[in-house]
Design a protein around this motif. Structure first.
Motif, PDB file in Angstrom:
ATOM      1  N   ASN A 256       0.792  -1.233   0.000  1.00 36.86           N
ATOM      2  CA  ASN A 256       0.000   0.000   0.000  1.00 36.86           C
ATOM      3  C   ASN A 256       0.826   1.286   0.000  1.00 36.86           C
ATOM      4  OD1 ASN A 256      -1.673  -2.100   1.937  1.00 36.86           O
ATOM      5  ND2 ASN A 256      -3.004  -0.976   0.523  1.00 36.86           N
ATOM      6  N   ILE A 257       2.119   1.181   0.242  1.00 34.67           N
ATOM      7  CA  ILE A 257       2.952   2.368   0.405  1.00 34.67           C
ATOM      8  C   ILE A 257       3.981   2.464  -0.717  1.00 34.67           C
ATOM      9  CG2 ILE A 257       4.477   3.656   1.937  1.00 34.67           C
ATOM     10  CD1 ILE A 257       1.705   3.255   3.118  1.00 34.67           C
ATOM     11  N   TRP A 258       4.076   3.669  -1.293  1.00 34.17           N
ATOM     12  CA  TRP A 258       5.141   4.001  -2.226  1.00 34.17           C
ATOM     13  C   TRP A 258       5.944   5.148  -1.623  1.00 34.17           C
ATOM     14  CZ3 TRP A 258       0.788   1.660  -3.605  1.00 34.17           C
ATOM     15  CH2 TRP A 258       0.821   0.716  -4.639  1.00 34.17           C
ATOM     16  N   VAL A 259       7.220   5.233  -1.957  1.00 33.98           N
ATOM     17  CA  VAL A 259       8.119   6.193  -1.328  1.00 33.98           C
ATOM     18  C   VAL A 259       8.817   7.011  -2.404  1.00 33.98           C
ATOM     19  CG1 VAL A 259      10.171   6.468   0.125  1.00 33.98           C
ATOM     20  CG2 VAL A 259       8.511   4.663   0.632  1.00 33.98           C
ATOM     21  N   THR A 260       8.923   8.329  -2.173  1.00 41.54           N
ATOM     22  CA  THR A 260       9.736   9.144  -3.071  1.00 41.54           C
ATOM     23  C   THR A 260      11.008   9.610  -2.357  1.00 41.54           C
ATOM     24  OG1 THR A 260       8.906  11.377  -2.571  1.00 41.54           O
ATOM     25  CG2 THR A 260       7.585  10.004  -4.089  1.00 41.54           C
ATOM     26  N   THR A 261      11.941  10.052  -3.169  1.00 43.61           N
ATOM     27  CA  THR A 261      13.246  10.487  -2.660  1.00 43.61           C
ATOM     28  C   THR A 261      13.264  11.959  -2.278  1.00 43.61           C
ATOM     29  OG1 THR A 261      14.070  11.118  -4.853  1.00 43.61           O
ATOM     30  CG2 THR A 261      14.375   8.819  -4.177  1.00 43.61           C
ATOM     31  N   SER A 262      12.160  12.643  -2.395  1.00 42.41           N
ATOM     32  CA  SER A 262      12.095  14.108  -2.324  1.00 42.41           C
ATOM     33  C   SER A 262      12.967  14.712  -1.236  1.00 42.41           C
ATOM     34  CB  SER A 262      10.649  14.543  -2.098  1.00 42.41           C
ATOM     35  OG  SER A 262      10.136  13.968  -0.911  1.00 42.41           O
ATOM     36  N   GLY A 263      13.861  15.608  -1.662  1.00 41.99           N
ATOM     37  CA  GLY A 263      14.639  16.403  -0.738  1.00 41.99           C
ATOM     38  C   GLY A 263      15.756  15.688  -0.012  1.00 41.99           C
ATOM     39  N   VAL A 264      15.956  14.408  -0.278  1.00 38.53           N
ATOM     40  CA  VAL A 264      17.031  13.654   0.374  1.00 38.53           C
ATOM     41  C   VAL A 264      17.962  13.139  -0.722  1.00 38.53           C
ATOM     42  CG1 VAL A 264      17.640  11.771   1.926  1.00 38.53           C
ATOM     43  CG2 VAL A 264      15.476  12.979   2.233  1.00 38.53           C
ATOM     44  N   PHE A 265      19.080  13.785  -0.907  1.00 36.69           N
ATOM     45  CA  PHE A 265      19.971  13.483  -2.027  1.00 36.69           C
ATOM     46  C   PHE A 265      21.205  12.725  -1.544  1.00 36.69           C
ATOM     47  CE2 PHE A 265      17.721  17.484  -3.100  1.00 36.69           C
ATOM     48  CZ  PHE A 265      16.915  16.966  -4.098  1.00 36.69           C
ATOM     49  N   SER A 266      20.961  11.577  -0.958  1.00 39.38           N
ATOM     50  CA  SER A 266      22.020  10.772  -0.375  1.00 39.38           C
ATOM     51  C   SER A 266      21.963   9.360  -0.949  1.00 39.38           C
ATOM     52  CB  SER A 266      21.871  10.727   1.151  1.00 39.38           C
ATOM     53  OG  SER A 266      22.627   9.679   1.701  1.00 39.38           O
ATOM     54  N   VAL A 267      23.042   8.939  -1.577  1.00 39.89           N
ATOM     55  CA  VAL A 267      23.116   7.568  -2.091  1.00 39.89           C
ATOM     56  C   VAL A 267      23.007   6.577  -0.941  1.00 39.89           C
ATOM     57  CG1 VAL A 267      24.558   5.899  -3.329  1.00 39.89           C
ATOM     58  CG2 VAL A 267      24.508   8.289  -4.069  1.00 39.89           C
ATOM     59  N   GLU A 268      23.665   6.887   0.178  1.00 37.86           N
ATOM     60  CA  GLU A 268      23.651   5.983   1.322  1.00 37.86           C
ATOM     61  C   GLU A 268      22.239   5.798   1.873  1.00 37.86           C
ATOM     62  OE1 GLU A 268      27.660   7.704   0.795  1.00 37.86           O
ATOM     63  OE2 GLU A 268      25.653   8.565   0.933  1.00 37.86           O
ATOM     64  N   THR A 269      21.478   6.892   1.951  1.00 39.18           N
ATOM     65  CA  THR A 269      20.111   6.800   2.462  1.00 39.18           C
ATOM     66  C   THR A 269      19.229   6.005   1.508  1.00 39.18           C
ATOM     67  OG1 THR A 269      20.385   8.922   3.575  1.00 39.18           O
ATOM     68  CG2 THR A 269      18.140   8.117   3.309  1.00 39.18           C
ATOM     69  N   LEU A 270      19.417   6.216   0.211  1.00 37.05           N
ATOM     70  CA  LEU A 270      18.658   5.441  -0.774  1.00 37.05           C
ATOM     71  C   LEU A 270      18.937   3.954  -0.610  1.00 37.05           C
ATOM     72  CD1 LEU A 270      16.870   5.145  -3.291  1.00 37.05           C
ATOM     73  CD2 LEU A 270      18.916   5.548  -4.677  1.00 37.05           C
ATOM     74  N   MET A 271      20.169   3.592  -0.396  1.00 38.44           N
ATOM     75  CA  MET A 271      20.497   2.173  -0.260  1.00 38.44           C
ATOM     76  C   MET A 271      19.912   1.602   1.031  1.00 38.44           C
ATOM     77  SD  MET A 271      21.752   1.812  -3.110  1.00 38.44           S
ATOM     78  CE  MET A 271      21.860   0.037  -2.888  1.00 38.44           C
ATOM     79  N   MET A 272      19.859   2.400   2.086  1.00 42.97           N
ATOM     80  CA  MET A 272      19.207   1.934   3.314  1.00 42.97           C
ATOM     81  C   MET A 272      17.718   1.699   3.063  1.00 42.97           C
ATOM     82  SD  MET A 272      20.900   3.898   6.597  1.00 42.97           S
ATOM     83  CE  MET A 272      20.781   5.573   5.965  1.00 42.97           C
ATOM     84  N   LEU A 273      17.084   2.626   2.355  1.00 42.81           N
ATOM     85  CA  LEU A 273      15.673   2.467   2.022  1.00 42.81           C
ATOM     86  C   LEU A 273      15.436   1.181   1.253  1.00 42.81           C
ATOM     87  CD1 LEU A 273      12.724   3.501   1.635  1.00 42.81           C
ATOM     88  CD2 LEU A 273      13.578   4.762  -0.367  1.00 42.81           C
ATOM     89  N   LEU A 274      16.306   0.896   0.309  1.00 37.67           N
ATOM     90  CA  LEU A 274      16.124  -0.280  -0.543  1.00 37.67           C
ATOM     91  C   LEU A 274      16.402  -1.591   0.179  1.00 37.67           C
ATOM     92  CD1 LEU A 274      17.595   1.107  -3.881  1.00 37.67           C
ATOM     93  CD2 LEU A 274      15.194   0.565  -3.386  1.00 37.67           C
ATOM     94  N   GLN A 275      16.946  -1.528   1.381  1.00 34.34           N
ATOM     95  CA  GLN A 275      17.112  -2.743   2.178  1.00 34.34           C
ATOM     96  C   GLN A 275      15.766  -3.286   2.639  1.00 34.34           C
ATOM     97  OE1 GLN A 275      20.096  -4.485   3.030  1.00 34.34           O
ATOM     98  NE2 GLN A 275      20.793  -3.197   1.340  1.00 34.34           N
TER      99      GLN A 275
END
Length: 334
Positions: A256-275
């Motif tokens: 039910n949930i989709w996530v956007t990257t808005s305002g967070v321009f960190s490769v490291e944070t994106l990879m944590m999200l994708l975990q």
């Protein structure tokens, strides 16, 4: 390698005359970011130029959160009409998320239906809470809006809302300057934990049981939820809740949930999200005009160069997921 001028962004704000108003939070925000107000009012030349500089093909416009839209159905409707007129000038570059008068849920549901069926909007971006700073939408009186979104098969983007002056004073004031106080109350912390709390409230209240196909979008790499999901899922409080339901919190996150990257321009944070999040449920966004589209372009370049994701996976985040999620078809020129 993907071509230029292809990205699709979902959390990009605009100001239209019918909803322009002053309040404590924005009066101070414009002092800190004076250029953003004029950029938000521009729905054509400057906006399109910055999109081109950031390789963005298609942008979903949304009304600035935290204004009077949630309490004034007449002005909310008028502003949605103004947005539709702006989109009509550049239909190959802009789509729209409606503002909804969430303090009046039945009228909000009707406005969602009108903007989707009559104006061609792609869903709605709604304030995270009412102007009192505390009222979320777990109470059943708000559920007609969720019912309408599920019936129309369009998403609701739950966006952080400015805290009330009382909340800023009681929770975030301290021995530091006003800009730091406002930052802690909003983009540095308060906004995000409050949206995360809201999603958990909706789950606990049974919204996703009642509306199993409801689509909710949250920004800023998941509003602090990704780091807490597994702890929430294993706690006895929520294990007992999940045992009596079709969906546990991880099911809700995955369905039910989709996530956007808005305002967070960190490769490291994106990879944590994708975990903890499928790549197919992550979509690129910038948070314009509070962030620059060129900054977003540089972020995507770093993601590609990092080698952590394939070009195909980055393409999904940059435009592929949004194109499918919003059923854009030929609207976006990719």
């Amino acid at each position: 390698m993907a071509s230029s001028a292809q990205a699709i962004t979902l959390e990009e704000h605009a100001i239209f005359p019918s909803l322009e108003s002053n309040n404590f939070f924005y009066d101070n925000t414009w002092k800190i970011f004076p250029e953003c107000r004029n950029l938000a009012k521009d729905h054509s030349k400057a906006r399109l130029a910055n999109m081109d500089a950031g390789n963005i093909s298609y942008q979903i416009l949304s009304h600035l959160p935290g204004g009077i839209a949630s309490t004034d159905p007449t002005r909310c409707r008028a502003a949605n009409n103004e947005m539709a007129a702006a989109i009509k000038q550049h239909p190959d570059r802009f789509g729209g998320f409606a503002a909804l008068p969430m303090a009046h849920p039945v009228e909000a549901a009707k406005e969602l239906h009108r903007t989707v069926t009559d104006l061609g909007f792609l869903g709605a971006l709604i304030d995270n809470h009412l102007p009192d700073g505390t009222t979320h939408y777990d109470d059943k009186r708000f559920w007609p809006v969720f019912a309408a979104a599920e019936s129309l098969d369009v998403p609701l983007y739950i966006h952080p809302s400015p805290p009330s002056p009382e909340s800023i004073h009681s929770r975030f004031s301290g021995n530091y300057p006003l800009p730091a106080e406002l930052g802690l109350a909003s983009a540095a912390w308060g906004w995000h934990e409050n949206v995360g709390l809201h999603i958990l409230k909706l789950y606990a209240a049974g919204v996703f049981e009642q509306y199993p196909k409801l689509k909710i979008v949250i920004g800023h790499m998941g509003e602090l939820l990704p780091i807490m999901l597994h702890r929430v899922a294993r706690l006895r409080f929520f294990q007992d809740l999940a045992a009596s339901r079709r969906k546990g919190i991880m099911d809700v996150w995955n369905e039910n949930i989709w996530v956007t990257t808005s305002g967070v321009f960190s490769v490291e944070t994106l990879m944590m999200l994708l975990q903890v999040t499928k790549v197919e449920r992550v979509m690129y966004s910038v948070d314009y005009p509070f962030e620059d589209n060129v900054t977003g372009k540089e972020f995507l370049k770093k993601v590609r160069e990092s080698g952590n994701l394939s070009d195909e996976e980055v393409d999904l985040i940059e435009f592929g997921n949004a194109r499918e999620f919003l059923r854009l078809g030929s609207r976006a020129f990719l």
